[in-house]
Enzyme design. Structure first.
Site, PDB file in Angstrom:
ATOM      1  N   LYS A  83       0.771  -1.160  -0.099  1.00 24.66           N
ATOM      2  CA  LYS A  83       0.026   0.125   0.122  1.00 24.66           C
ATOM      3  C   LYS A  83       0.756   1.259  -0.036  1.00 24.66           C
ATOM      4  O   LYS A  83       1.788   1.203   0.656  1.00 24.66           O
ATOM      5  CB  LYS A  83      -0.878  -0.085   1.198  1.00 24.66           C
TER       6      LYS A  83
HETATM    7  C1  E4P Z   1      -8.416   1.200   4.432  1.00 28.32           C
HETATM    8  O1  E4P Z   1      -7.428   0.852   3.507  1.00 28.32           O
HETATM    9  C2  E4P Z   1      -7.898   2.567   5.056  1.00 28.32           C
HETATM   10  O2  E4P Z   1      -6.865   2.611   5.481  1.00 28.32           O
HETATM   11  C3  E4P Z   1      -9.186   2.950   5.971  1.00 28.32           C
HETATM   12  O3  E4P Z   1     -10.351   2.187   5.445  1.00 28.32           O
HETATM   13  C4  E4P Z   1      -9.295   4.040   6.765  1.00 28.32           C
HETATM   14  O4  E4P Z   1     -10.636   4.121   7.580  1.00 28.32           O
HETATM   15  P1  E4P Z   1     -10.685   5.225   8.493  1.00 28.32           P
HETATM   16  O5  E4P Z   1     -10.959   6.286   7.589  1.00 28.32           O
HETATM   17  O6  E4P Z   1     -11.805   4.807   9.344  1.00 28.32           O
HETATM   18  O7  E4P Z   1      -9.429   5.370   9.231  1.00 28.32           O
END
Ligand code: E4P
Length: 218
Positions: A83
């Site tokens: 990522k």
């Molecule tokens: C997923 O890949 C993201 O990092 C995550 O969904 C972020 O979610 P949040 O905005 O609730 O922290």
């Protein structure tokens, strides 16, 4: 629509993996910090439990370090998706990792223009953050609609739309209607998808009526 779970909590992953509903897992530095575990160990453990893509984020911001970190994370298991954030260095890292055949999830996407760049970089997944846009009074689902519409104009775009920052079941159903490929869900939201008061009420009535028959199948 594929469901990933958005957590680094091994107990939750083990439990939900048994439901047959989990196609992959996403993590981020916040979730790794919350787990209190070493990133390399926890990602290896998740990859042993789940066969689908497991996103692990590079914490660096410069291309050279991100590439080294990405290669190290990808070496943990075949199903690691590295990522990277949607920055110029992140997308450059995406291009380099894709050349090595490594899956890449481009994260922190907040506009359709950014999603176009990620597709151009050959990202396996683009992660638009619905909830964080809603938090600042911008309709996050409009972004999902835009990206799905734009990507569908081009046959050669293979990047999958991965709906992130999901806060409620309605985000999931609306995104599915728009044709999003994946939603990554906090465990609590995945469990909420099962619920409907009429299912509970209906089951209660069926069970009471069944009991009154005095029958047994087994
Ligand atoms: C997923 O890949 C993201 O990092 C995550 O969904 C972020 O979610 P949040 O905005 O609730 O922290």
């Amino acid at each position: 629509m594929k469901f990933f779970i958005d957590t680094a909590d091994i107990a939750e992953i083990r439990d939900l993996a048994q439901s047959g509903m989990v196609d992959g897992v996403t993590t981020n530095p916040t979730l790794i910090a919350k787990s209190g575990r070493n990133i390399m160990e926890v990602i290896a453990e998740i990859c042993d439990i789940v066969d689908g893509p497991v996103s692990a984020e590079t914490p660096a911001t410069d291309y050279e370090t991100m590439l080294k970190e990405g290669l190290k994370l990808a070496a943990i298991a075949k199903n690691v998706a590295v990522k990277v954030p949607l920055t110029p260095d992140g997308l450059k890292t995406c291009v380099a990792l894709r050349k090595e055949g490594i899956m890449v999830n481009v994260t922190l996407c907040f506009s359709a223009a950014q999603a176009l760049l990620a597709a151009k970089a050959g990202a396996s997944f683009i992660s638009p953050f619905v909830g964080r846009l809603d938090d600042i009074n911008i309709n996050g689902l409009d972004l999902i609609d835009d990206i799905c519409t734009i990507y569908s104009q081009y046959d050669y775009i293979e990047t999958e739309v991965l709906v992130a920052s999901v806060r409620q079941p309605e985000h999931v159903t609306a995104a599915a209607r728009m044709g999003a490929d994946v939603a990554t869900l906090p465990p609590k939201i995945l469990r909420q998808l099962y619920n409907h008061p009429l299912t509970e009420k209906g089951l209660e009535m069926f069970l009471a009526d069944w009991k009154s028959t005095g029958q047994s199948i087994l």
